[in-house]
Design a protein around this motif. Structure first.
Motif, mmCIF file in Angstrom:
data_model
loop_
_atom_site.group_PDB
_atom_site.id
_atom_site.type_symbol
_atom_site.label_atom_id
_atom_site.label_comp_id
_atom_site.label_asym_id
_atom_site.label_seq_id
_atom_site.Cartn_x
_atom_site.Cartn_y
_atom_site.Cartn_z
ATOM 1 N N HIS A 47 34.697 59.091 57.697
ATOM 2 C CA HIS A 47 34.278 57.812 58.257
ATOM 3 C C HIS A 47 33.630 56.862 57.054
ATOM 4 C CE1 HIS A 47 30.623 55.947 59.963
ATOM 5 N NE2 HIS A 47 31.429 55.987 60.967
ATOM 6 N N ALA A 48 33.415 57.366 55.997
ATOM 7 C CA ALA A 48 32.905 56.221 54.879
ATOM 8 C C ALA A 48 33.997 55.795 54.210
ATOM 9 C CB ALA A 48 32.171 56.836 53.822
ATOM 10 N N GLY A 49 35.384 56.053 54.677
ATOM 11 C CA GLY A 49 36.393 55.162 54.013
ATOM 12 C C GLY A 49 37.160 55.959 52.763
ATOM 13 N N LEU A 50 36.696 57.102 52.878
ATOM 14 C CA LEU A 50 37.205 57.930 51.596
ATOM 15 C C LEU A 50 38.414 58.773 52.098
ATOM 16 C CD1 LEU A 50 34.036 59.194 50.048
ATOM 17 C CD2 LEU A 50 35.467 57.293 49.205
ATOM 18 N N ARG A 51 39.156 59.267 51.292
ATOM 19 C CA ARG A 51 40.528 60.178 51.548
ATOM 20 C C ARG A 51 39.959 61.486 51.350
ATOM 21 N NH1 ARG A 51 45.943 57.535 50.670
ATOM 22 N NH2 ARG A 51 45.561 56.734 52.758
ATOM 23 N N GLU B 165 34.866 56.957 66.301
ATOM 24 C CA GLU B 165 35.213 56.465 65.218
ATOM 25 C C GLU B 165 36.168 57.396 64.248
ATOM 26 O OE1 GLU B 165 30.924 54.625 64.040
ATOM 27 O OE2 GLU B 165 30.808 56.505 65.214
ATOM 28 N N VAL B 166 36.217 58.585 64.335
ATOM 29 C CA VAL B 166 36.810 59.619 63.591
ATOM 30 C C VAL B 166 37.751 60.631 64.698
ATOM 31 C CG1 VAL B 166 37.231 61.213 62.206
ATOM 32 C CG2 VAL B 166 35.519 59.540 61.797
ATOM 33 N N GLY C 128 40.422 50.197 63.106
ATOM 34 C CA GLY C 128 38.876 50.619 62.447
ATOM 35 C C GLY C 128 38.658 52.070 62.868
ATOM 36 N N VAL C 129 39.375 52.848 63.544
ATOM 37 C CA VAL C 129 39.310 54.299 63.741
ATOM 38 C C VAL C 129 39.969 54.997 62.725
ATOM 39 C CG1 VAL C 129 39.548 55.982 65.323
ATOM 40 C CG2 VAL C 129 39.049 53.961 66.179
ATOM 41 N N ALA D 296 46.878 58.619 58.423
ATOM 42 C CA ALA D 296 45.697 59.443 58.533
ATOM 43 C C ALA D 296 44.727 59.610 57.092
ATOM 44 C CB ALA D 296 45.849 61.066 58.749
ATOM 45 N N SER D 297 43.580 59.567 57.198
ATOM 46 C CA SER D 297 42.632 59.375 55.980
ATOM 47 C C SER D 297 42.245 60.758 55.293
ATOM 48 C CB SER D 297 41.201 58.752 56.252
ATOM 49 O OG SER D 297 41.563 57.562 56.914
ATOM 50 N N GLY D 298 42.709 61.900 56.191
ATOM 51 C CA GLY D 298 42.473 63.074 55.368
ATOM 52 C C GLY D 298 43.393 64.369 55.886
#
Length: 201
Positions: free
Chosen positions: A119-123, A49-50, A75-76, A98-100
């Motif tokens: 994972h929660a959708g935050l950056r 998932e991440v 979704g990943v 990338a989310s982070g």
């Protein structure tokens, strides 16, 4: 449980990260790869998932791997975890999907928290690098200038670069001259080093 994939070409680093993250009751490392071009298939197969991605890897770098994950597995999430804390990398990684972005000397507890937040959708971005990225601004180089500077890193002569990219030597010189001006360098090899160190290449 949050299912994680680790991508790093250094097995020792990968193993240490896996050991640290597996200590968390809600995190599970389900896949490990040593190449960027193995990330998408391994994430798909393992149900990760991440994805925690290093930047400098064979096959695909971590920024391109993040782009591939976003394209192939929307979704990943991807979190770049790297030794190379260059401001230009932050901007490029986020633009790639990338989310982070955190550096490897981040304390284990903070890294685990970064994974949860991504994972929660935050950056999640290392605050110091985020500030430097804002100050530096985006890369002033065009795509072609960046490409040619990459070839100039190893000191290749203009003729060799021109042959490699199927351009005339004059056109290559013009692009490299523009890149030298934009980086404030005096030679193409210095311009290439400056651009690399800022994370523009």
């Amino acid at each position: 449980m949050i299912r994680l994939l680790l991508a790093d070409d250094q097995a020792l680093v990968r193993g240490a990260l896996a050991a640290l993250l597996d200590l968390e009751s809600d995190l599970e490392v389900v896949a490990q790869v040593g190449r960027g071009d193995e990330v998408v298939d391994a994430a798909r197969t393992s149900g990760a998932e991440v994805c925690l991605l290093d930047i400098e890897m064979p096959g695909l770098n971590g920024i391109d791997a993040a782009a591939a994950v976003r394209r192939e597995l929307p979704g990943v999430r991807s979190l770049v975890v790297t030794t190379f804390g260059r401001p230009g990398y932050v901007r490029r990684a986020i633009e790639a999907g990338a989310s982070g972005f955190v550096v490897k000397d981040t304390p284990a507890r903070q890294l685990a928290d970064a994974v949860r937040r991504v994972h929660a959708g935050l950056r999640v971005i290392d605050p110091e690098l985020a500030a430097e990225s804002l100050v530096d601004g985006p890369s002033p180089l065009t795509g072609r200038e960046s490409e040619l500077l990459t070839y100039a890193l190893d000191g290749s002569p203009v003729a060799a670069i021109a042959a490699r990219v199927h351009l005339s030597e004059g056109t290559v010189r013009n692009h490299l001259s523009a890149a030298i001006g934009k980086t404030g360098a005096t030679t193409r090899s210095e311009a290439a080093r400056i651009a690399r160190d800022r994370g523009w290449l």
